[in-house]
Design a protein around this motif. Structure first.
Motif, PDB file in Angstrom:
ATOM      1  N   ALA A 113      41.311  44.924  44.780  1.00 48.24           N
ATOM      2  CA  ALA A 113      42.634  44.640  44.219  1.00 48.24           C
ATOM      3  C   ALA A 113      43.150  43.230  44.478  1.00 48.24           C
ATOM      4  O   ALA A 113      44.159  42.854  43.887  1.00 48.24           O
ATOM      5  N   CYS A 114      42.509  42.452  45.330  1.00 47.44           N
ATOM      6  CA  CYS A 114      42.983  41.102  45.603  1.00 47.44           C
ATOM      7  C   CYS A 114      42.921  40.254  44.327  1.00 47.44           C
ATOM      8  O   CYS A 114      41.916  40.279  43.604  1.00 47.44           O
ATOM      9  N   PRO A 115      43.988  39.491  44.010  1.00 51.75           N
ATOM     10  CA  PRO A 115      43.955  38.656  42.799  1.00 51.75           C
ATOM     11  C   PRO A 115      42.765  37.709  42.752  1.00 51.75           C
ATOM     12  O   PRO A 115      42.203  37.483  41.672  1.00 51.75           O
ATOM     13  N   GLN A 116      42.360  37.170  43.897  1.00 51.67           N
ATOM     14  CA  GLN A 116      41.199  36.284  43.910  1.00 51.67           C
ATOM     15  C   GLN A 116      39.950  37.039  43.466  1.00 51.67           C
ATOM     16  O   GLN A 116      39.153  36.538  42.670  1.00 51.67           O
ATOM     17  N   THR A 117      39.778  38.266  43.942  1.00 45.59           N
ATOM     18  CA  THR A 117      38.630  39.086  43.545  1.00 45.59           C
ATOM     19  C   THR A 117      38.703  39.446  42.068  1.00 45.59           C
ATOM     20  O   THR A 117      37.692  39.381  41.354  1.00 45.59           O
ATOM     21  N   VAL A 118      39.886  39.822  41.594  1.00 47.91           N
ATOM     22  CA  VAL A 118      40.048  40.275  40.209  1.00 47.91           C
ATOM     23  C   VAL A 118      39.722  39.155  39.233  1.00 47.91           C
ATOM     24  O   VAL A 118      38.934  39.337  38.291  1.00 47.91           O
ATOM     25  N   TRP A 119      40.313  37.972  39.446  1.00 47.46           N
ATOM     26  CA  TRP A 119      40.060  36.880  38.493  1.00 47.46           C
ATOM     27  C   TRP A 119      38.664  36.297  38.658  1.00 47.46           C
ATOM     28  O   TRP A 119      38.060  35.858  37.676  1.00 47.46           O
ATOM     29  N   THR A 120      38.132  36.305  39.870  1.00 43.47           N
ATOM     30  CA  THR A 120      36.750  35.856  40.049  1.00 43.47           C
ATOM     31  C   THR A 120      35.794  36.760  39.285  1.00 43.47           C
ATOM     32  O   THR A 120      34.851  36.291  38.623  1.00 43.47           O
ATOM     33  N   GLN A 121      36.033  38.073  39.335  1.00 43.57           N
ATOM     34  CA  GLN A 121      35.202  39.013  38.597  1.00 43.57           C
ATOM     35  C   GLN A 121      35.267  38.733  37.101  1.00 43.57           C
ATOM     36  O   GLN A 121      34.247  38.763  36.397  1.00 43.57           O
ATOM     37  N   LEU A 122      36.470  38.433  36.597  1.00 38.99           N
ATOM     38  CA  LEU A 122      36.630  38.123  35.173  1.00 38.99           C
ATOM     39  C   LEU A 122      35.844  36.871  34.805  1.00 38.99           C
ATOM     40  O   LEU A 122      35.146  36.838  33.768  1.00 38.99           O
ATOM     41  N   LEU A 141      34.263  51.825  39.719  1.00 40.10           N
ATOM     42  CA  LEU A 141      35.608  51.811  40.282  1.00 40.10           C
ATOM     43  C   LEU A 141      36.187  50.402  40.287  1.00 40.10           C
ATOM     44  O   LEU A 141      37.364  50.189  39.962  1.00 40.10           O
ATOM     45  N   ARG A 142      35.345  49.453  40.653  1.00 38.80           N
ATOM     46  CA  ARG A 142      35.811  48.066  40.717  1.00 38.80           C
ATOM     47  C   ARG A 142      36.157  47.535  39.328  1.00 38.80           C
ATOM     48  O   ARG A 142      37.168  46.846  39.150  1.00 38.80           O
ATOM     49  N   VAL A 143      35.332  47.863  38.343  1.00 40.74           N
ATOM     50  CA  VAL A 143      35.598  47.437  36.963  1.00 40.74           C
ATOM     51  C   VAL A 143      36.891  48.058  36.454  1.00 40.74           C
ATOM     52  O   VAL A 143      37.728  47.387  35.826  1.00 40.74           O
ATOM     53  N   ALA A 144      37.081  49.348  36.739  1.00 38.55           N
ATOM     54  CA  ALA A 144      38.317  50.013  36.309  1.00 38.55           C
ATOM     55  C   ALA A 144      39.535  49.374  36.976  1.00 38.55           C
ATOM     56  O   ALA A 144      40.581  49.186  36.333  1.00 38.55           O
ATOM     57  N   SER A 145      39.413  49.029  38.253  1.00 42.20           N
ATOM     58  CA  SER A 145      40.513  48.381  38.962  1.00 42.20           C
ATOM     59  C   SER A 145      40.830  47.020  38.357  1.00 42.20           C
ATOM     60  O   SER A 145      42.002  46.663  38.176  1.00 42.20           O
ATOM     61  N   VAL A 146      39.792  46.254  38.018  1.00 45.83           N
ATOM     62  CA  VAL A 146      39.999  44.927  37.412  1.00 45.83           C
ATOM     63  C   VAL A 146      40.727  45.052  36.085  1.00 45.83           C
ATOM     64  O   VAL A 146      41.708  44.339  35.816  1.00 45.83           O
ATOM     65  N   TRP A 147      40.273  45.959  35.223  1.00 43.26           N
ATOM     66  CA  TRP A 147      40.915  46.120  33.915  1.00 43.26           C
ATOM     67  C   TRP A 147      42.349  46.609  34.050  1.00 43.26           C
ATOM     68  O   TRP A 147      43.239  46.168  33.313  1.00 43.26           O
ATOM     69  N   LEU A 148      42.581  47.521  34.986  1.00 40.89           N
ATOM     70  CA  LEU A 148      43.933  48.040  35.191  1.00 40.89           C
ATOM     71  C   LEU A 148      44.874  46.928  35.651  1.00 40.89           C
ATOM     72  O   LEU A 148      45.978  46.751  35.094  1.00 40.89           O
ATOM     73  N   LEU A 149      44.463  46.167  36.652  1.00 38.99           N
ATOM     74  CA  LEU A 149      45.323  45.121  37.204  1.00 38.99           C
ATOM     75  C   LEU A 149      45.527  43.974  36.220  1.00 38.99           C
ATOM     76  O   LEU A 149      46.638  43.443  36.097  1.00 38.99           O
ATOM     77  N   LEU A 150      44.456  43.586  35.520  1.00 38.56           N
ATOM     78  CA  LEU A 150      44.617  42.536  34.513  1.00 38.56           C
ATOM     79  C   LEU A 150      45.509  43.007  33.370  1.00 38.56           C
ATOM     80  O   LEU A 150      46.317  42.228  32.841  1.00 38.56           O
ATOM     81  N   GLY A 151      45.383  44.277  33.000  1.00 40.82           N
ATOM     82  CA  GLY A 151      46.233  44.823  31.942  1.00 40.82           C
ATOM     83  C   GLY A 151      47.695  44.784  32.347  1.00 40.82           C
ATOM     84  O   GLY A 151      48.568  44.407  31.549  1.00 40.82           O
ATOM     85  N   ILE A 152      47.975  45.177  33.605  1.00 43.02           N
ATOM     86  CA  ILE A 152      49.360  45.141  34.090  1.00 43.02           C
ATOM     87  C   ILE A 152      49.883  43.710  34.080  1.00 43.02           C
ATOM     88  O   ILE A 152      51.019  43.443  33.667  1.00 43.02           O
ATOM     89  N   TYR A 153      49.051  42.778  34.526  1.00 43.04           N
ATOM     90  CA  TYR A 153      49.496  41.380  34.607  1.00 43.04           C
ATOM     91  C   TYR A 153      49.758  40.788  33.228  1.00 43.04           C
ATOM     92  O   TYR A 153      50.828  40.208  32.984  1.00 43.04           O
ATOM     93  N   TYR A 154      48.800  40.936  32.309  1.00 45.38           N
ATOM     94  CA  TYR A 154      48.924  40.276  31.006  1.00 45.38           C
ATOM     95  C   TYR A 154      49.925  40.979  30.086  1.00 45.38           C
ATOM     96  O   TYR A 154      50.538  40.333  29.225  1.00 45.38           O
ATOM     97  N   LEU A 155      50.095  42.278  30.245  1.00 40.29           N
ATOM     98  CA  LEU A 155      51.027  43.006  29.379  1.00 40.29           C
ATOM     99  C   LEU A 155      52.434  43.096  29.970  1.00 40.29           C
ATOM    100  O   LEU A 155      53.387  43.393  29.245  1.00 40.29           O
ATOM    101  N   GLY A 156      52.560  42.844  31.277  1.00 36.80           N
ATOM    102  CA  GLY A 156      53.848  42.987  31.949  1.00 36.80           C
ATOM    103  C   GLY A 156      55.000  42.251  31.282  1.00 36.80           C
ATOM    104  O   GLY A 156      56.075  42.834  31.060  1.00 36.80           O
ATOM    105  N   PRO A 157      54.852  40.960  30.932  1.00 37.61           N
ATOM    106  CA  PRO A 157      55.985  40.243  30.334  1.00 37.61           C
ATOM    107  C   PRO A 157      56.379  40.755  28.951  1.00 37.61           C
ATOM    108  O   PRO A 157      57.477  40.434  28.474  1.00 37.61           O
ATOM    109  N   TRP A 158      55.507  41.508  28.299  1.00 34.16           N
ATOM    110  CA  TRP A 158      55.800  41.969  26.937  1.00 34.16           C
ATOM    111  C   TRP A 158      56.518  43.316  26.917  1.00 34.16           C
ATOM    112  O   TRP A 158      56.919  43.781  25.850  1.00 34.16           O
TER     113      TRP A 158
END
Length: 469
Positions: A111-120, A35-52
């Motif tokens: 879902a916290c950005p600190q958790t998401v990027w730390t996991q990456l 679940l945590r991995v799926a959340s990280v990929w989902l949130l990172l995908g939204i962040y990195y693809l959002g401007p495009w």
């Protein structure tokens, strides 16, 4: 401190100042990790693809600060729409309070950005240096070519990720395609370069180095969360009655309970996988971010020992005591009701929002003039703001005394996301002036049949009247 003087006696400097020990969480697998991995990929995908993402030929999400326009898909917000941002911040705060009172710190763990990027960044570290034991071994080894190569590779990948993160962040404020061209041609403005590097450095420092220290020492949420917890809030807990006393044993030992041992074999795996380095067996601690890594690894150990799962689990204080769990209680009902009301007001306000604004500015130099024909005139400036993302033509309608004449254009063209100002005049024969202050209305209506219109009042001023017989 001595009783006879004011001199501090320091016996061991390490008692006061202890060097930070880096936490290297062990890799874990399991349901909650997935679940945590799926959340990280989902949130990172939204962040990195959002401007495009694009919408009607425009970048879908663009916070254009120089133009003072926030484009969110088909809606453009202006400084006059600041109330919407205020409502959004209130909704975010109430949502945090509501979900914390119900589910504890699930936000922090998933879902916290600190958790998401730390996991990456942790994933990259494991890819280069290996899992926990290999990282510790490498850190304790002497410097040689292999250690330099691995450390250099890790930090190089971290820096690349950080720079890409900073570039994407600025891409929300500067059109991402324009920013990309500027980077390729090395034609960035000083402010664009500053924010790319600043956000990159913040990402590299927080996710690569500080990690759990941000959660433990810097984040205020961990400090005031206890005020939102109650006995029915979801927490991660260790079952003391079942687990104690701890002790190592071989698999298959059946009489361990007769020896005074519980189900915990004291393998320390729950500590090794914890991203904040705590021992959940010591009870609920503010450092716990409810990521459930300890649950996954403990369940795996229980499987290997043929013991029931759930020695460490999501639960509540009341459930631990055998009491029923109350999801609907005064606190959650209060938070939930206010949250729903404000969210409803926010959505309704967005739905009813008119993408058109009219400001009527009266000439302040002269309240009125008498023209060559003897008519009383007032001069106004109409400022029309088109908040839509398409060019519009608006019809101008005057509503007032029938003897009053409107002098000015009957239509105005306004480009998307811009404003136009036009001067208009109103005149009337003084014999029809029944009072020196008359209310009039000016209406602006879109010609595209969308029923977008706005009507604003104004005042028509004339000379003070002399009472007639």
């Amino acid at each position: 401190m001595s009783e006879h003087d004011n001199t501090y006696v320091v016996g061991n400097e390490k008692d006061l100042y202890q060097k930070h020990k880096k936490i290297r969480p062990k890799k874990v697998s399991g349901f909650f990790n997935n679940l945590r991995v799926a959340s990280v990929w989902l949130l990172l995908g939204i962040y990195y693809l959002g401007p495009w993402l694009t919408w009607n030929g425009r970048q879908a999400i663009l916070l254009d600060l120089p133009a003072r326009q926030f484009h969110l898909f088909g809606i453009t917000f202006w400084p006059q729409d600041f109330i919407f941002l205020s409502l959004l911040l209130v909704i975010a705060a109430l949502a945090l309070f509501f979900f914390t009172s119900v589910a504890g710190r699930l936000w922090c763990g998933y879902a916290c950005p600190q958790t998401v990027w730390t996991q990456l960044f942790v994933w990259v570290e494991r890819l280069v240096e290996g899992d926990r034991n290999k990282q510790i071994k490498l850190s304790n080894s002497k410097w040689n070519f292999r250690k330099v190569r691995l450390k250099f590779t890790k930090h190089l990948l971290w820096i690349i990720l950080a720079l890409f993160t900073g570039y994407t962040f600025v891409g929300y404020f500067v059109p991402i395609k324009t920013l990309t061209t500027e980077i390729i041609t090395w034609n960035m403005s000083s402010w664009e370069l500053f924010w790319v590097l600043f956000y990159s450095f913040a990402t590299w420092g927080n996710a690569g180095h500080l990690r759990e220290q941000v959660c433990i020492y810097m984040c205020p949420y961990a400090r005031f969360q206890s005020s939102m917890f109650d006995k029915d809030t979801l927490i991660i807990a260790y079952d003391d009655e079942r687990g104690e006393a701890r002790g190592a044993r071989k698999k298959g030992v059946e009489n361990y309970q007769e020896q005074g041992l519980g189900d915990c074999i004291n393998c320390m795996q729950c500590v090794h996988v914890c991203p904040t380095g705590i021992d959940i067996r010591d009870g609920l601690q503010y450092e716990c971010i409810a990521c459930a890594a300890c649950i996954d690894v403990c369940d795996q150990v229980m499987d290997k020992m043929d013991y029931p799962k759930g020695l460490i689990r999501y639960t509540t204080e009341n459930k631990e005591k055998g009491k029923s769990v109350k999801l609907f209680r005064a606190k959650t009902i209060g938070y939930g009701t206010v949250l729903l009301l404000i969210t409803g007001v926010f959505l309704l306000s967005i739905y009813l929002r008119t993408p058109l604004e009219l400001d009527i500015i009266k000439d302040r130099n002269r309240l009125y003039i008498t023209n060559s024909l003897g008519l009383i005139e007032n001069i106004y400036k109409l400022k029309v703001l088109n908040k839509q993302q398409q060019d519009q033509t608006y019809k101008i309608t005057f509503i007032g005394p029938e003897q009053m004449q409107y002098i000015g254009p009957l239509e105005i063209n306004v480009r998307a996301g811009s404003s136009e100002t036009i001067p208009v005049r109103l005149s009337i024969d003084p014999i029809y002036m029944t009072k020196s202050n008359v209310e009039i209305l000016l209406q602006i209506e879109a010609n595209d049949g969308s029923n977008v219109s706005v009507t604003e009042p104004a005042r028509f001023l004339g000379p003070a009247l002399i009472r007639r017989r």
